[in-house]
Design a protein around this motif. Sequence first.
Motif, short mmCIF file in Angstrom:
data_model
loop_
_atom_site.label_atom_id
_atom_site.label_comp_id
_atom_site.label_asym_id
_atom_site.label_seq_id
_atom_site.Cartn_x
_atom_site.Cartn_y
_atom_site.Cartn_z
N ASN A 34 69.92 59.51 92.80
CA ASN A 34 68.99 60.35 93.57
C ASN A 34 67.83 59.52 94.10
OD1 ASN A 34 66.38 62.17 93.56
ND2 ASN A 34 68.14 63.50 93.97
N GLN A 35 67.65 59.53 95.41
CA GLN A 35 66.61 58.71 96.03
C GLN A 35 65.22 59.13 95.59
OE1 GLN A 35 65.13 58.73 100.44
NE2 GLN A 35 66.83 57.26 100.33
N GLU A 36 64.98 60.42 95.48
CA GLU A 36 63.66 60.89 95.10
C GLU A 36 63.31 60.45 93.68
OE1 GLU A 36 60.00 62.22 95.51
OE2 GLU A 36 61.50 62.15 97.11
N ASN B 206 62.34 56.83 93.93
CA ASN B 206 61.04 56.68 94.59
C ASN B 206 59.91 56.76 93.58
OD1 ASN B 206 62.06 56.35 97.16
ND2 ASN B 206 61.86 58.52 97.73
N GLN B 207 60.05 57.66 92.60
CA GLN B 207 59.01 57.85 91.60
C GLN B 207 59.12 56.86 90.44
OE1 GLN B 207 59.01 61.95 90.31
NE2 GLN B 207 59.32 62.72 92.38
#
Length: 754
Positions: free
Chosen positions: A695-697, A700-701
Motif C-alpha cells: 500500500n503506497q499510503e 508514505n507514512q
Amino acid sequence: MKKGLFTTLFTLLFVTTLFGQSSINWDYKAYPELPYELNSIDLEVTVEPESALIKATGTYRISSRQPDLTQVVFNTSNLDVKEVSSSGQALEFRVSSDSLIIELQDTLNTDQSSSFLISWESSSPYGINTDVYGNLWTSLNPRSRHHWTPIPDHPEVESVINARFTIPADLQVIFNGNKVGDEVVSTDEKQVEWSSETEVPVSGITFSVGSFLTESARSGVKEVSIHASENALLEGVRSGLLSIAVESLKKYENTFSYEFPYSALHIVVLPDNHWEEIQSGAGIIYLYQNLGSLSTQLKRGIAEQWLGNYHRYLDTPDSRYEFLKALVTQSSDTVPLLNPDNLQSIQGWNKWVRGIGNMQNQFLIETIRESLPELIQQVQGVSGWSEYADFWYDETGSYWKSLPEPLLNEDNQQQEGYTYQVDYRYNELEPSLTLHFQAKSEPVGTLAGLELVQYGFMDTTRSEITFTGATDSVAVDLISGVEYVTLHPQTEFELNLEEKKPFMFLIRQLRSSNPGEKIEAARQLRQYTDNPDLQLALQDVLETEGEPEVRAALLATLGEITKGASGTEQNFLDQLNSDNLATRLSAIRALADYPENEQVRYAVRNTLIRAEIDTVFATALNTYGKLAEAEDLISLTERLERSGDADKAINVLQVAVQTDTTRESISIADRMALGDYPYSIKKQALNILLTYEQNQEYWNQTIEMLMSDRDPRIRYQALDAVKYLSAKKTVDILKDRLKEEMDPRVASKIRRIM
C-alpha cells in the motif's frame, strides 16, 4: 484452508539486497593538514544512555609545528558545539562542513603551546551506538570519532587522554587506559575517571557504558579485563576468554618481539555488531556475539592491537591486513566468523582463515611471517601495505602489491566426493548377488575399494571388492546362509553410496549389533513403504530397541508408512517428551501428517511453546504451520510476544503471514519493525512488510519513520520500500535523507537509487 508446503523457520520471506559495500571508500586522507600537535585531552563527559546523549567539555592542549599559527581546525559532524574558550575568554569559532574552525587567542610560533576548552552535545546515530539491552558505545568505524567529540579525526594524531565520566550509578564505563577513580556522587549518578599512561591514536579512542561485570588478570605488568553483562556469558566462558586473552597477549608479544603497546587491555562483550567494520581500538576489543566464535574474535582483536592500532592504516578495512592477522593467529581453533551483515573486514578474515593453508607461494608466507618483528620495530604510527611491500622487496626482489588468491577449491570434486547408486541384484533361489554401480556424480577415475561384509546365521566374512568408471558390476561369492551384506568404502577420497538392498536384507539388518547399521537399514526401508509387512516389522523392533538414535530412525520410517492413518498418531505423541533429541524430532515431523487431529495440533503447539532447543522449535513450527489456521498462528505469535519470546514470535509470524487474509499479521510486523526490539527482530519484521505490504499510503507514512532509526542497517533495508512510492515522493525523501545521512553505506545506496 490448510497450508501446503511451508518454508522452514529460518528462511527469510523477503530477500533484500546484501549490504553492498564494494563501492564504499573508507580511506582516510593521506597527509592531512596538521600544523599543530595534540599534546593532551581532558574530557568531562556526561552520558545519558536512555536518550543516547553525550554532554561534554574537553580541554585540548596543543603545540604549534609552524610559525604564525592563528587558527586550529578540528573535525566535527552532527555535534552541537556550545562554546569554545581559553582561560575563561570566549574564542571565535565556526562550523563549516565537517570542520570546526577555532580562532586562537594568541598567534603561536613554532613549539609554542596553548589550550582551549570546547563544550558540546551529541546524540549522533553514526558516532554513538545503542541497543535495546541498555548498552551504549562509540563507533570505531573510520572517521566516526568526530561524530561524538570534536577532534582531529585521523590516525596520524596521537595524544595522552584523560576522561571523567558521569553515568547512571548502576552502570559501568570502559575507556582507553586505566580506571583511576570511581565515586558515587548521588543516588542516581557516579563519576568514573580514566587515564592513559601512553599516547593513544585518535582512531582507536572509544568508550562503552553498560551493566557490565568485570573479571581481571595480569599479563606481566599489564592488566587484562573482560567486561560483559551478567547474563551474556557463563562463568566458565568468561574465565576461559580471560585465560585466552592472557595467553594470546604473551604469545603475540613473542611473535612480534614487541611489548603490548598500551597500558591495559579491555575486552567488552556485546550482543550485536551494529554494522561496525572495525572491532578493536587502542587497548579495547569489542566481541560481538552475533559474529560467532568469541575466542577467535578475541585472538584477532589482540593481533589487531599491533596490526591496526600501533600500526595504523589509512585504507582499512582491507583484506590484506586481514591476511596478516590470520597469519599471526593461525591455529587449529581459529575459525571463520559469522557475517550476518556482510562486513568487509569479516569477509577478508574468513577468506584467509579458510584459504591461507592452500596458498601455493609458501616463500611469500614465510617471508612475511618472519618479517613481522622487524616491521613492527622499524615502522611506527601510520603505515600501510606499500611500506610493507617496499620492505619485502628489499628482502626478496619481488614487490607484493597484492596477495595471490588462496586456492579454496583446489580439488573441488575430491572435496565434495563421489556418489554412486548401488543396486543389489539378488537371486534368493541360487543364491547369487551382483552389485551394479552407477555414478550419480563425476565418475571415479581410479579403482575404488570397498570392504564387503557378509553376515550369516553362523558366520561373518570380510572381503574386498573394487569398481571404477561411470558404470560397473561386481559378482559376489555369497557364503552359505547369508542374511545381509554391508559395504564400507576404503578410499582416500569421500565416497557416498546410495544403496538399494533387498527388503529382507534390510529387515535382518535391523537385528545387527551395530547401531549405525540398524539406523542405515531403517532409512533404506523407506524405499519399501508399500510393503504390507513393513509397519508390523518396525513396530516389533521398536518394542525392544533401546538405542535412542535407532528409535529415532525407526520412527521416521514409520511416519513415512503411516502417513496420518487414524489410530497411529500415538506412536509419535508418546515420543514428544523423549530425552533423545533425534527421537523427538522424528516424532514431531511425523505428526505433520495428522492435520485433522485436534489432539495432535494441541500437542505440537505445546511442544513449540516449551521448546528450549532451536532445532526443536524450528521443527515444531514447520509441523504446526501445516496443522494450524492463520488465526491460530497469529494468536500464538501474540502470546509469545507478550511473554517476551520475540525471537520465537517473529518466526511464527513469518509462517502466519503467508495465509493470513485479515492483515493482522501485517499489523504485528509493523509494530515489531518500528518498536523497541533487537535488530534481528526488526529486520525480519521489516522483511515481512517489504514482501506483503504494498500500500503506497502506508509506505508514505512509514518510510520516514524507518529512515530515522538509529541502526544504519534498518535505514539501509528501508530504502527497498521506495519501489512502493510515487516517483516524486521517492525523489523528495531521498534528497532530504541524503542531507542528513552520515553512514557512508546508506548514503551510497541512496545515491544509487537516485
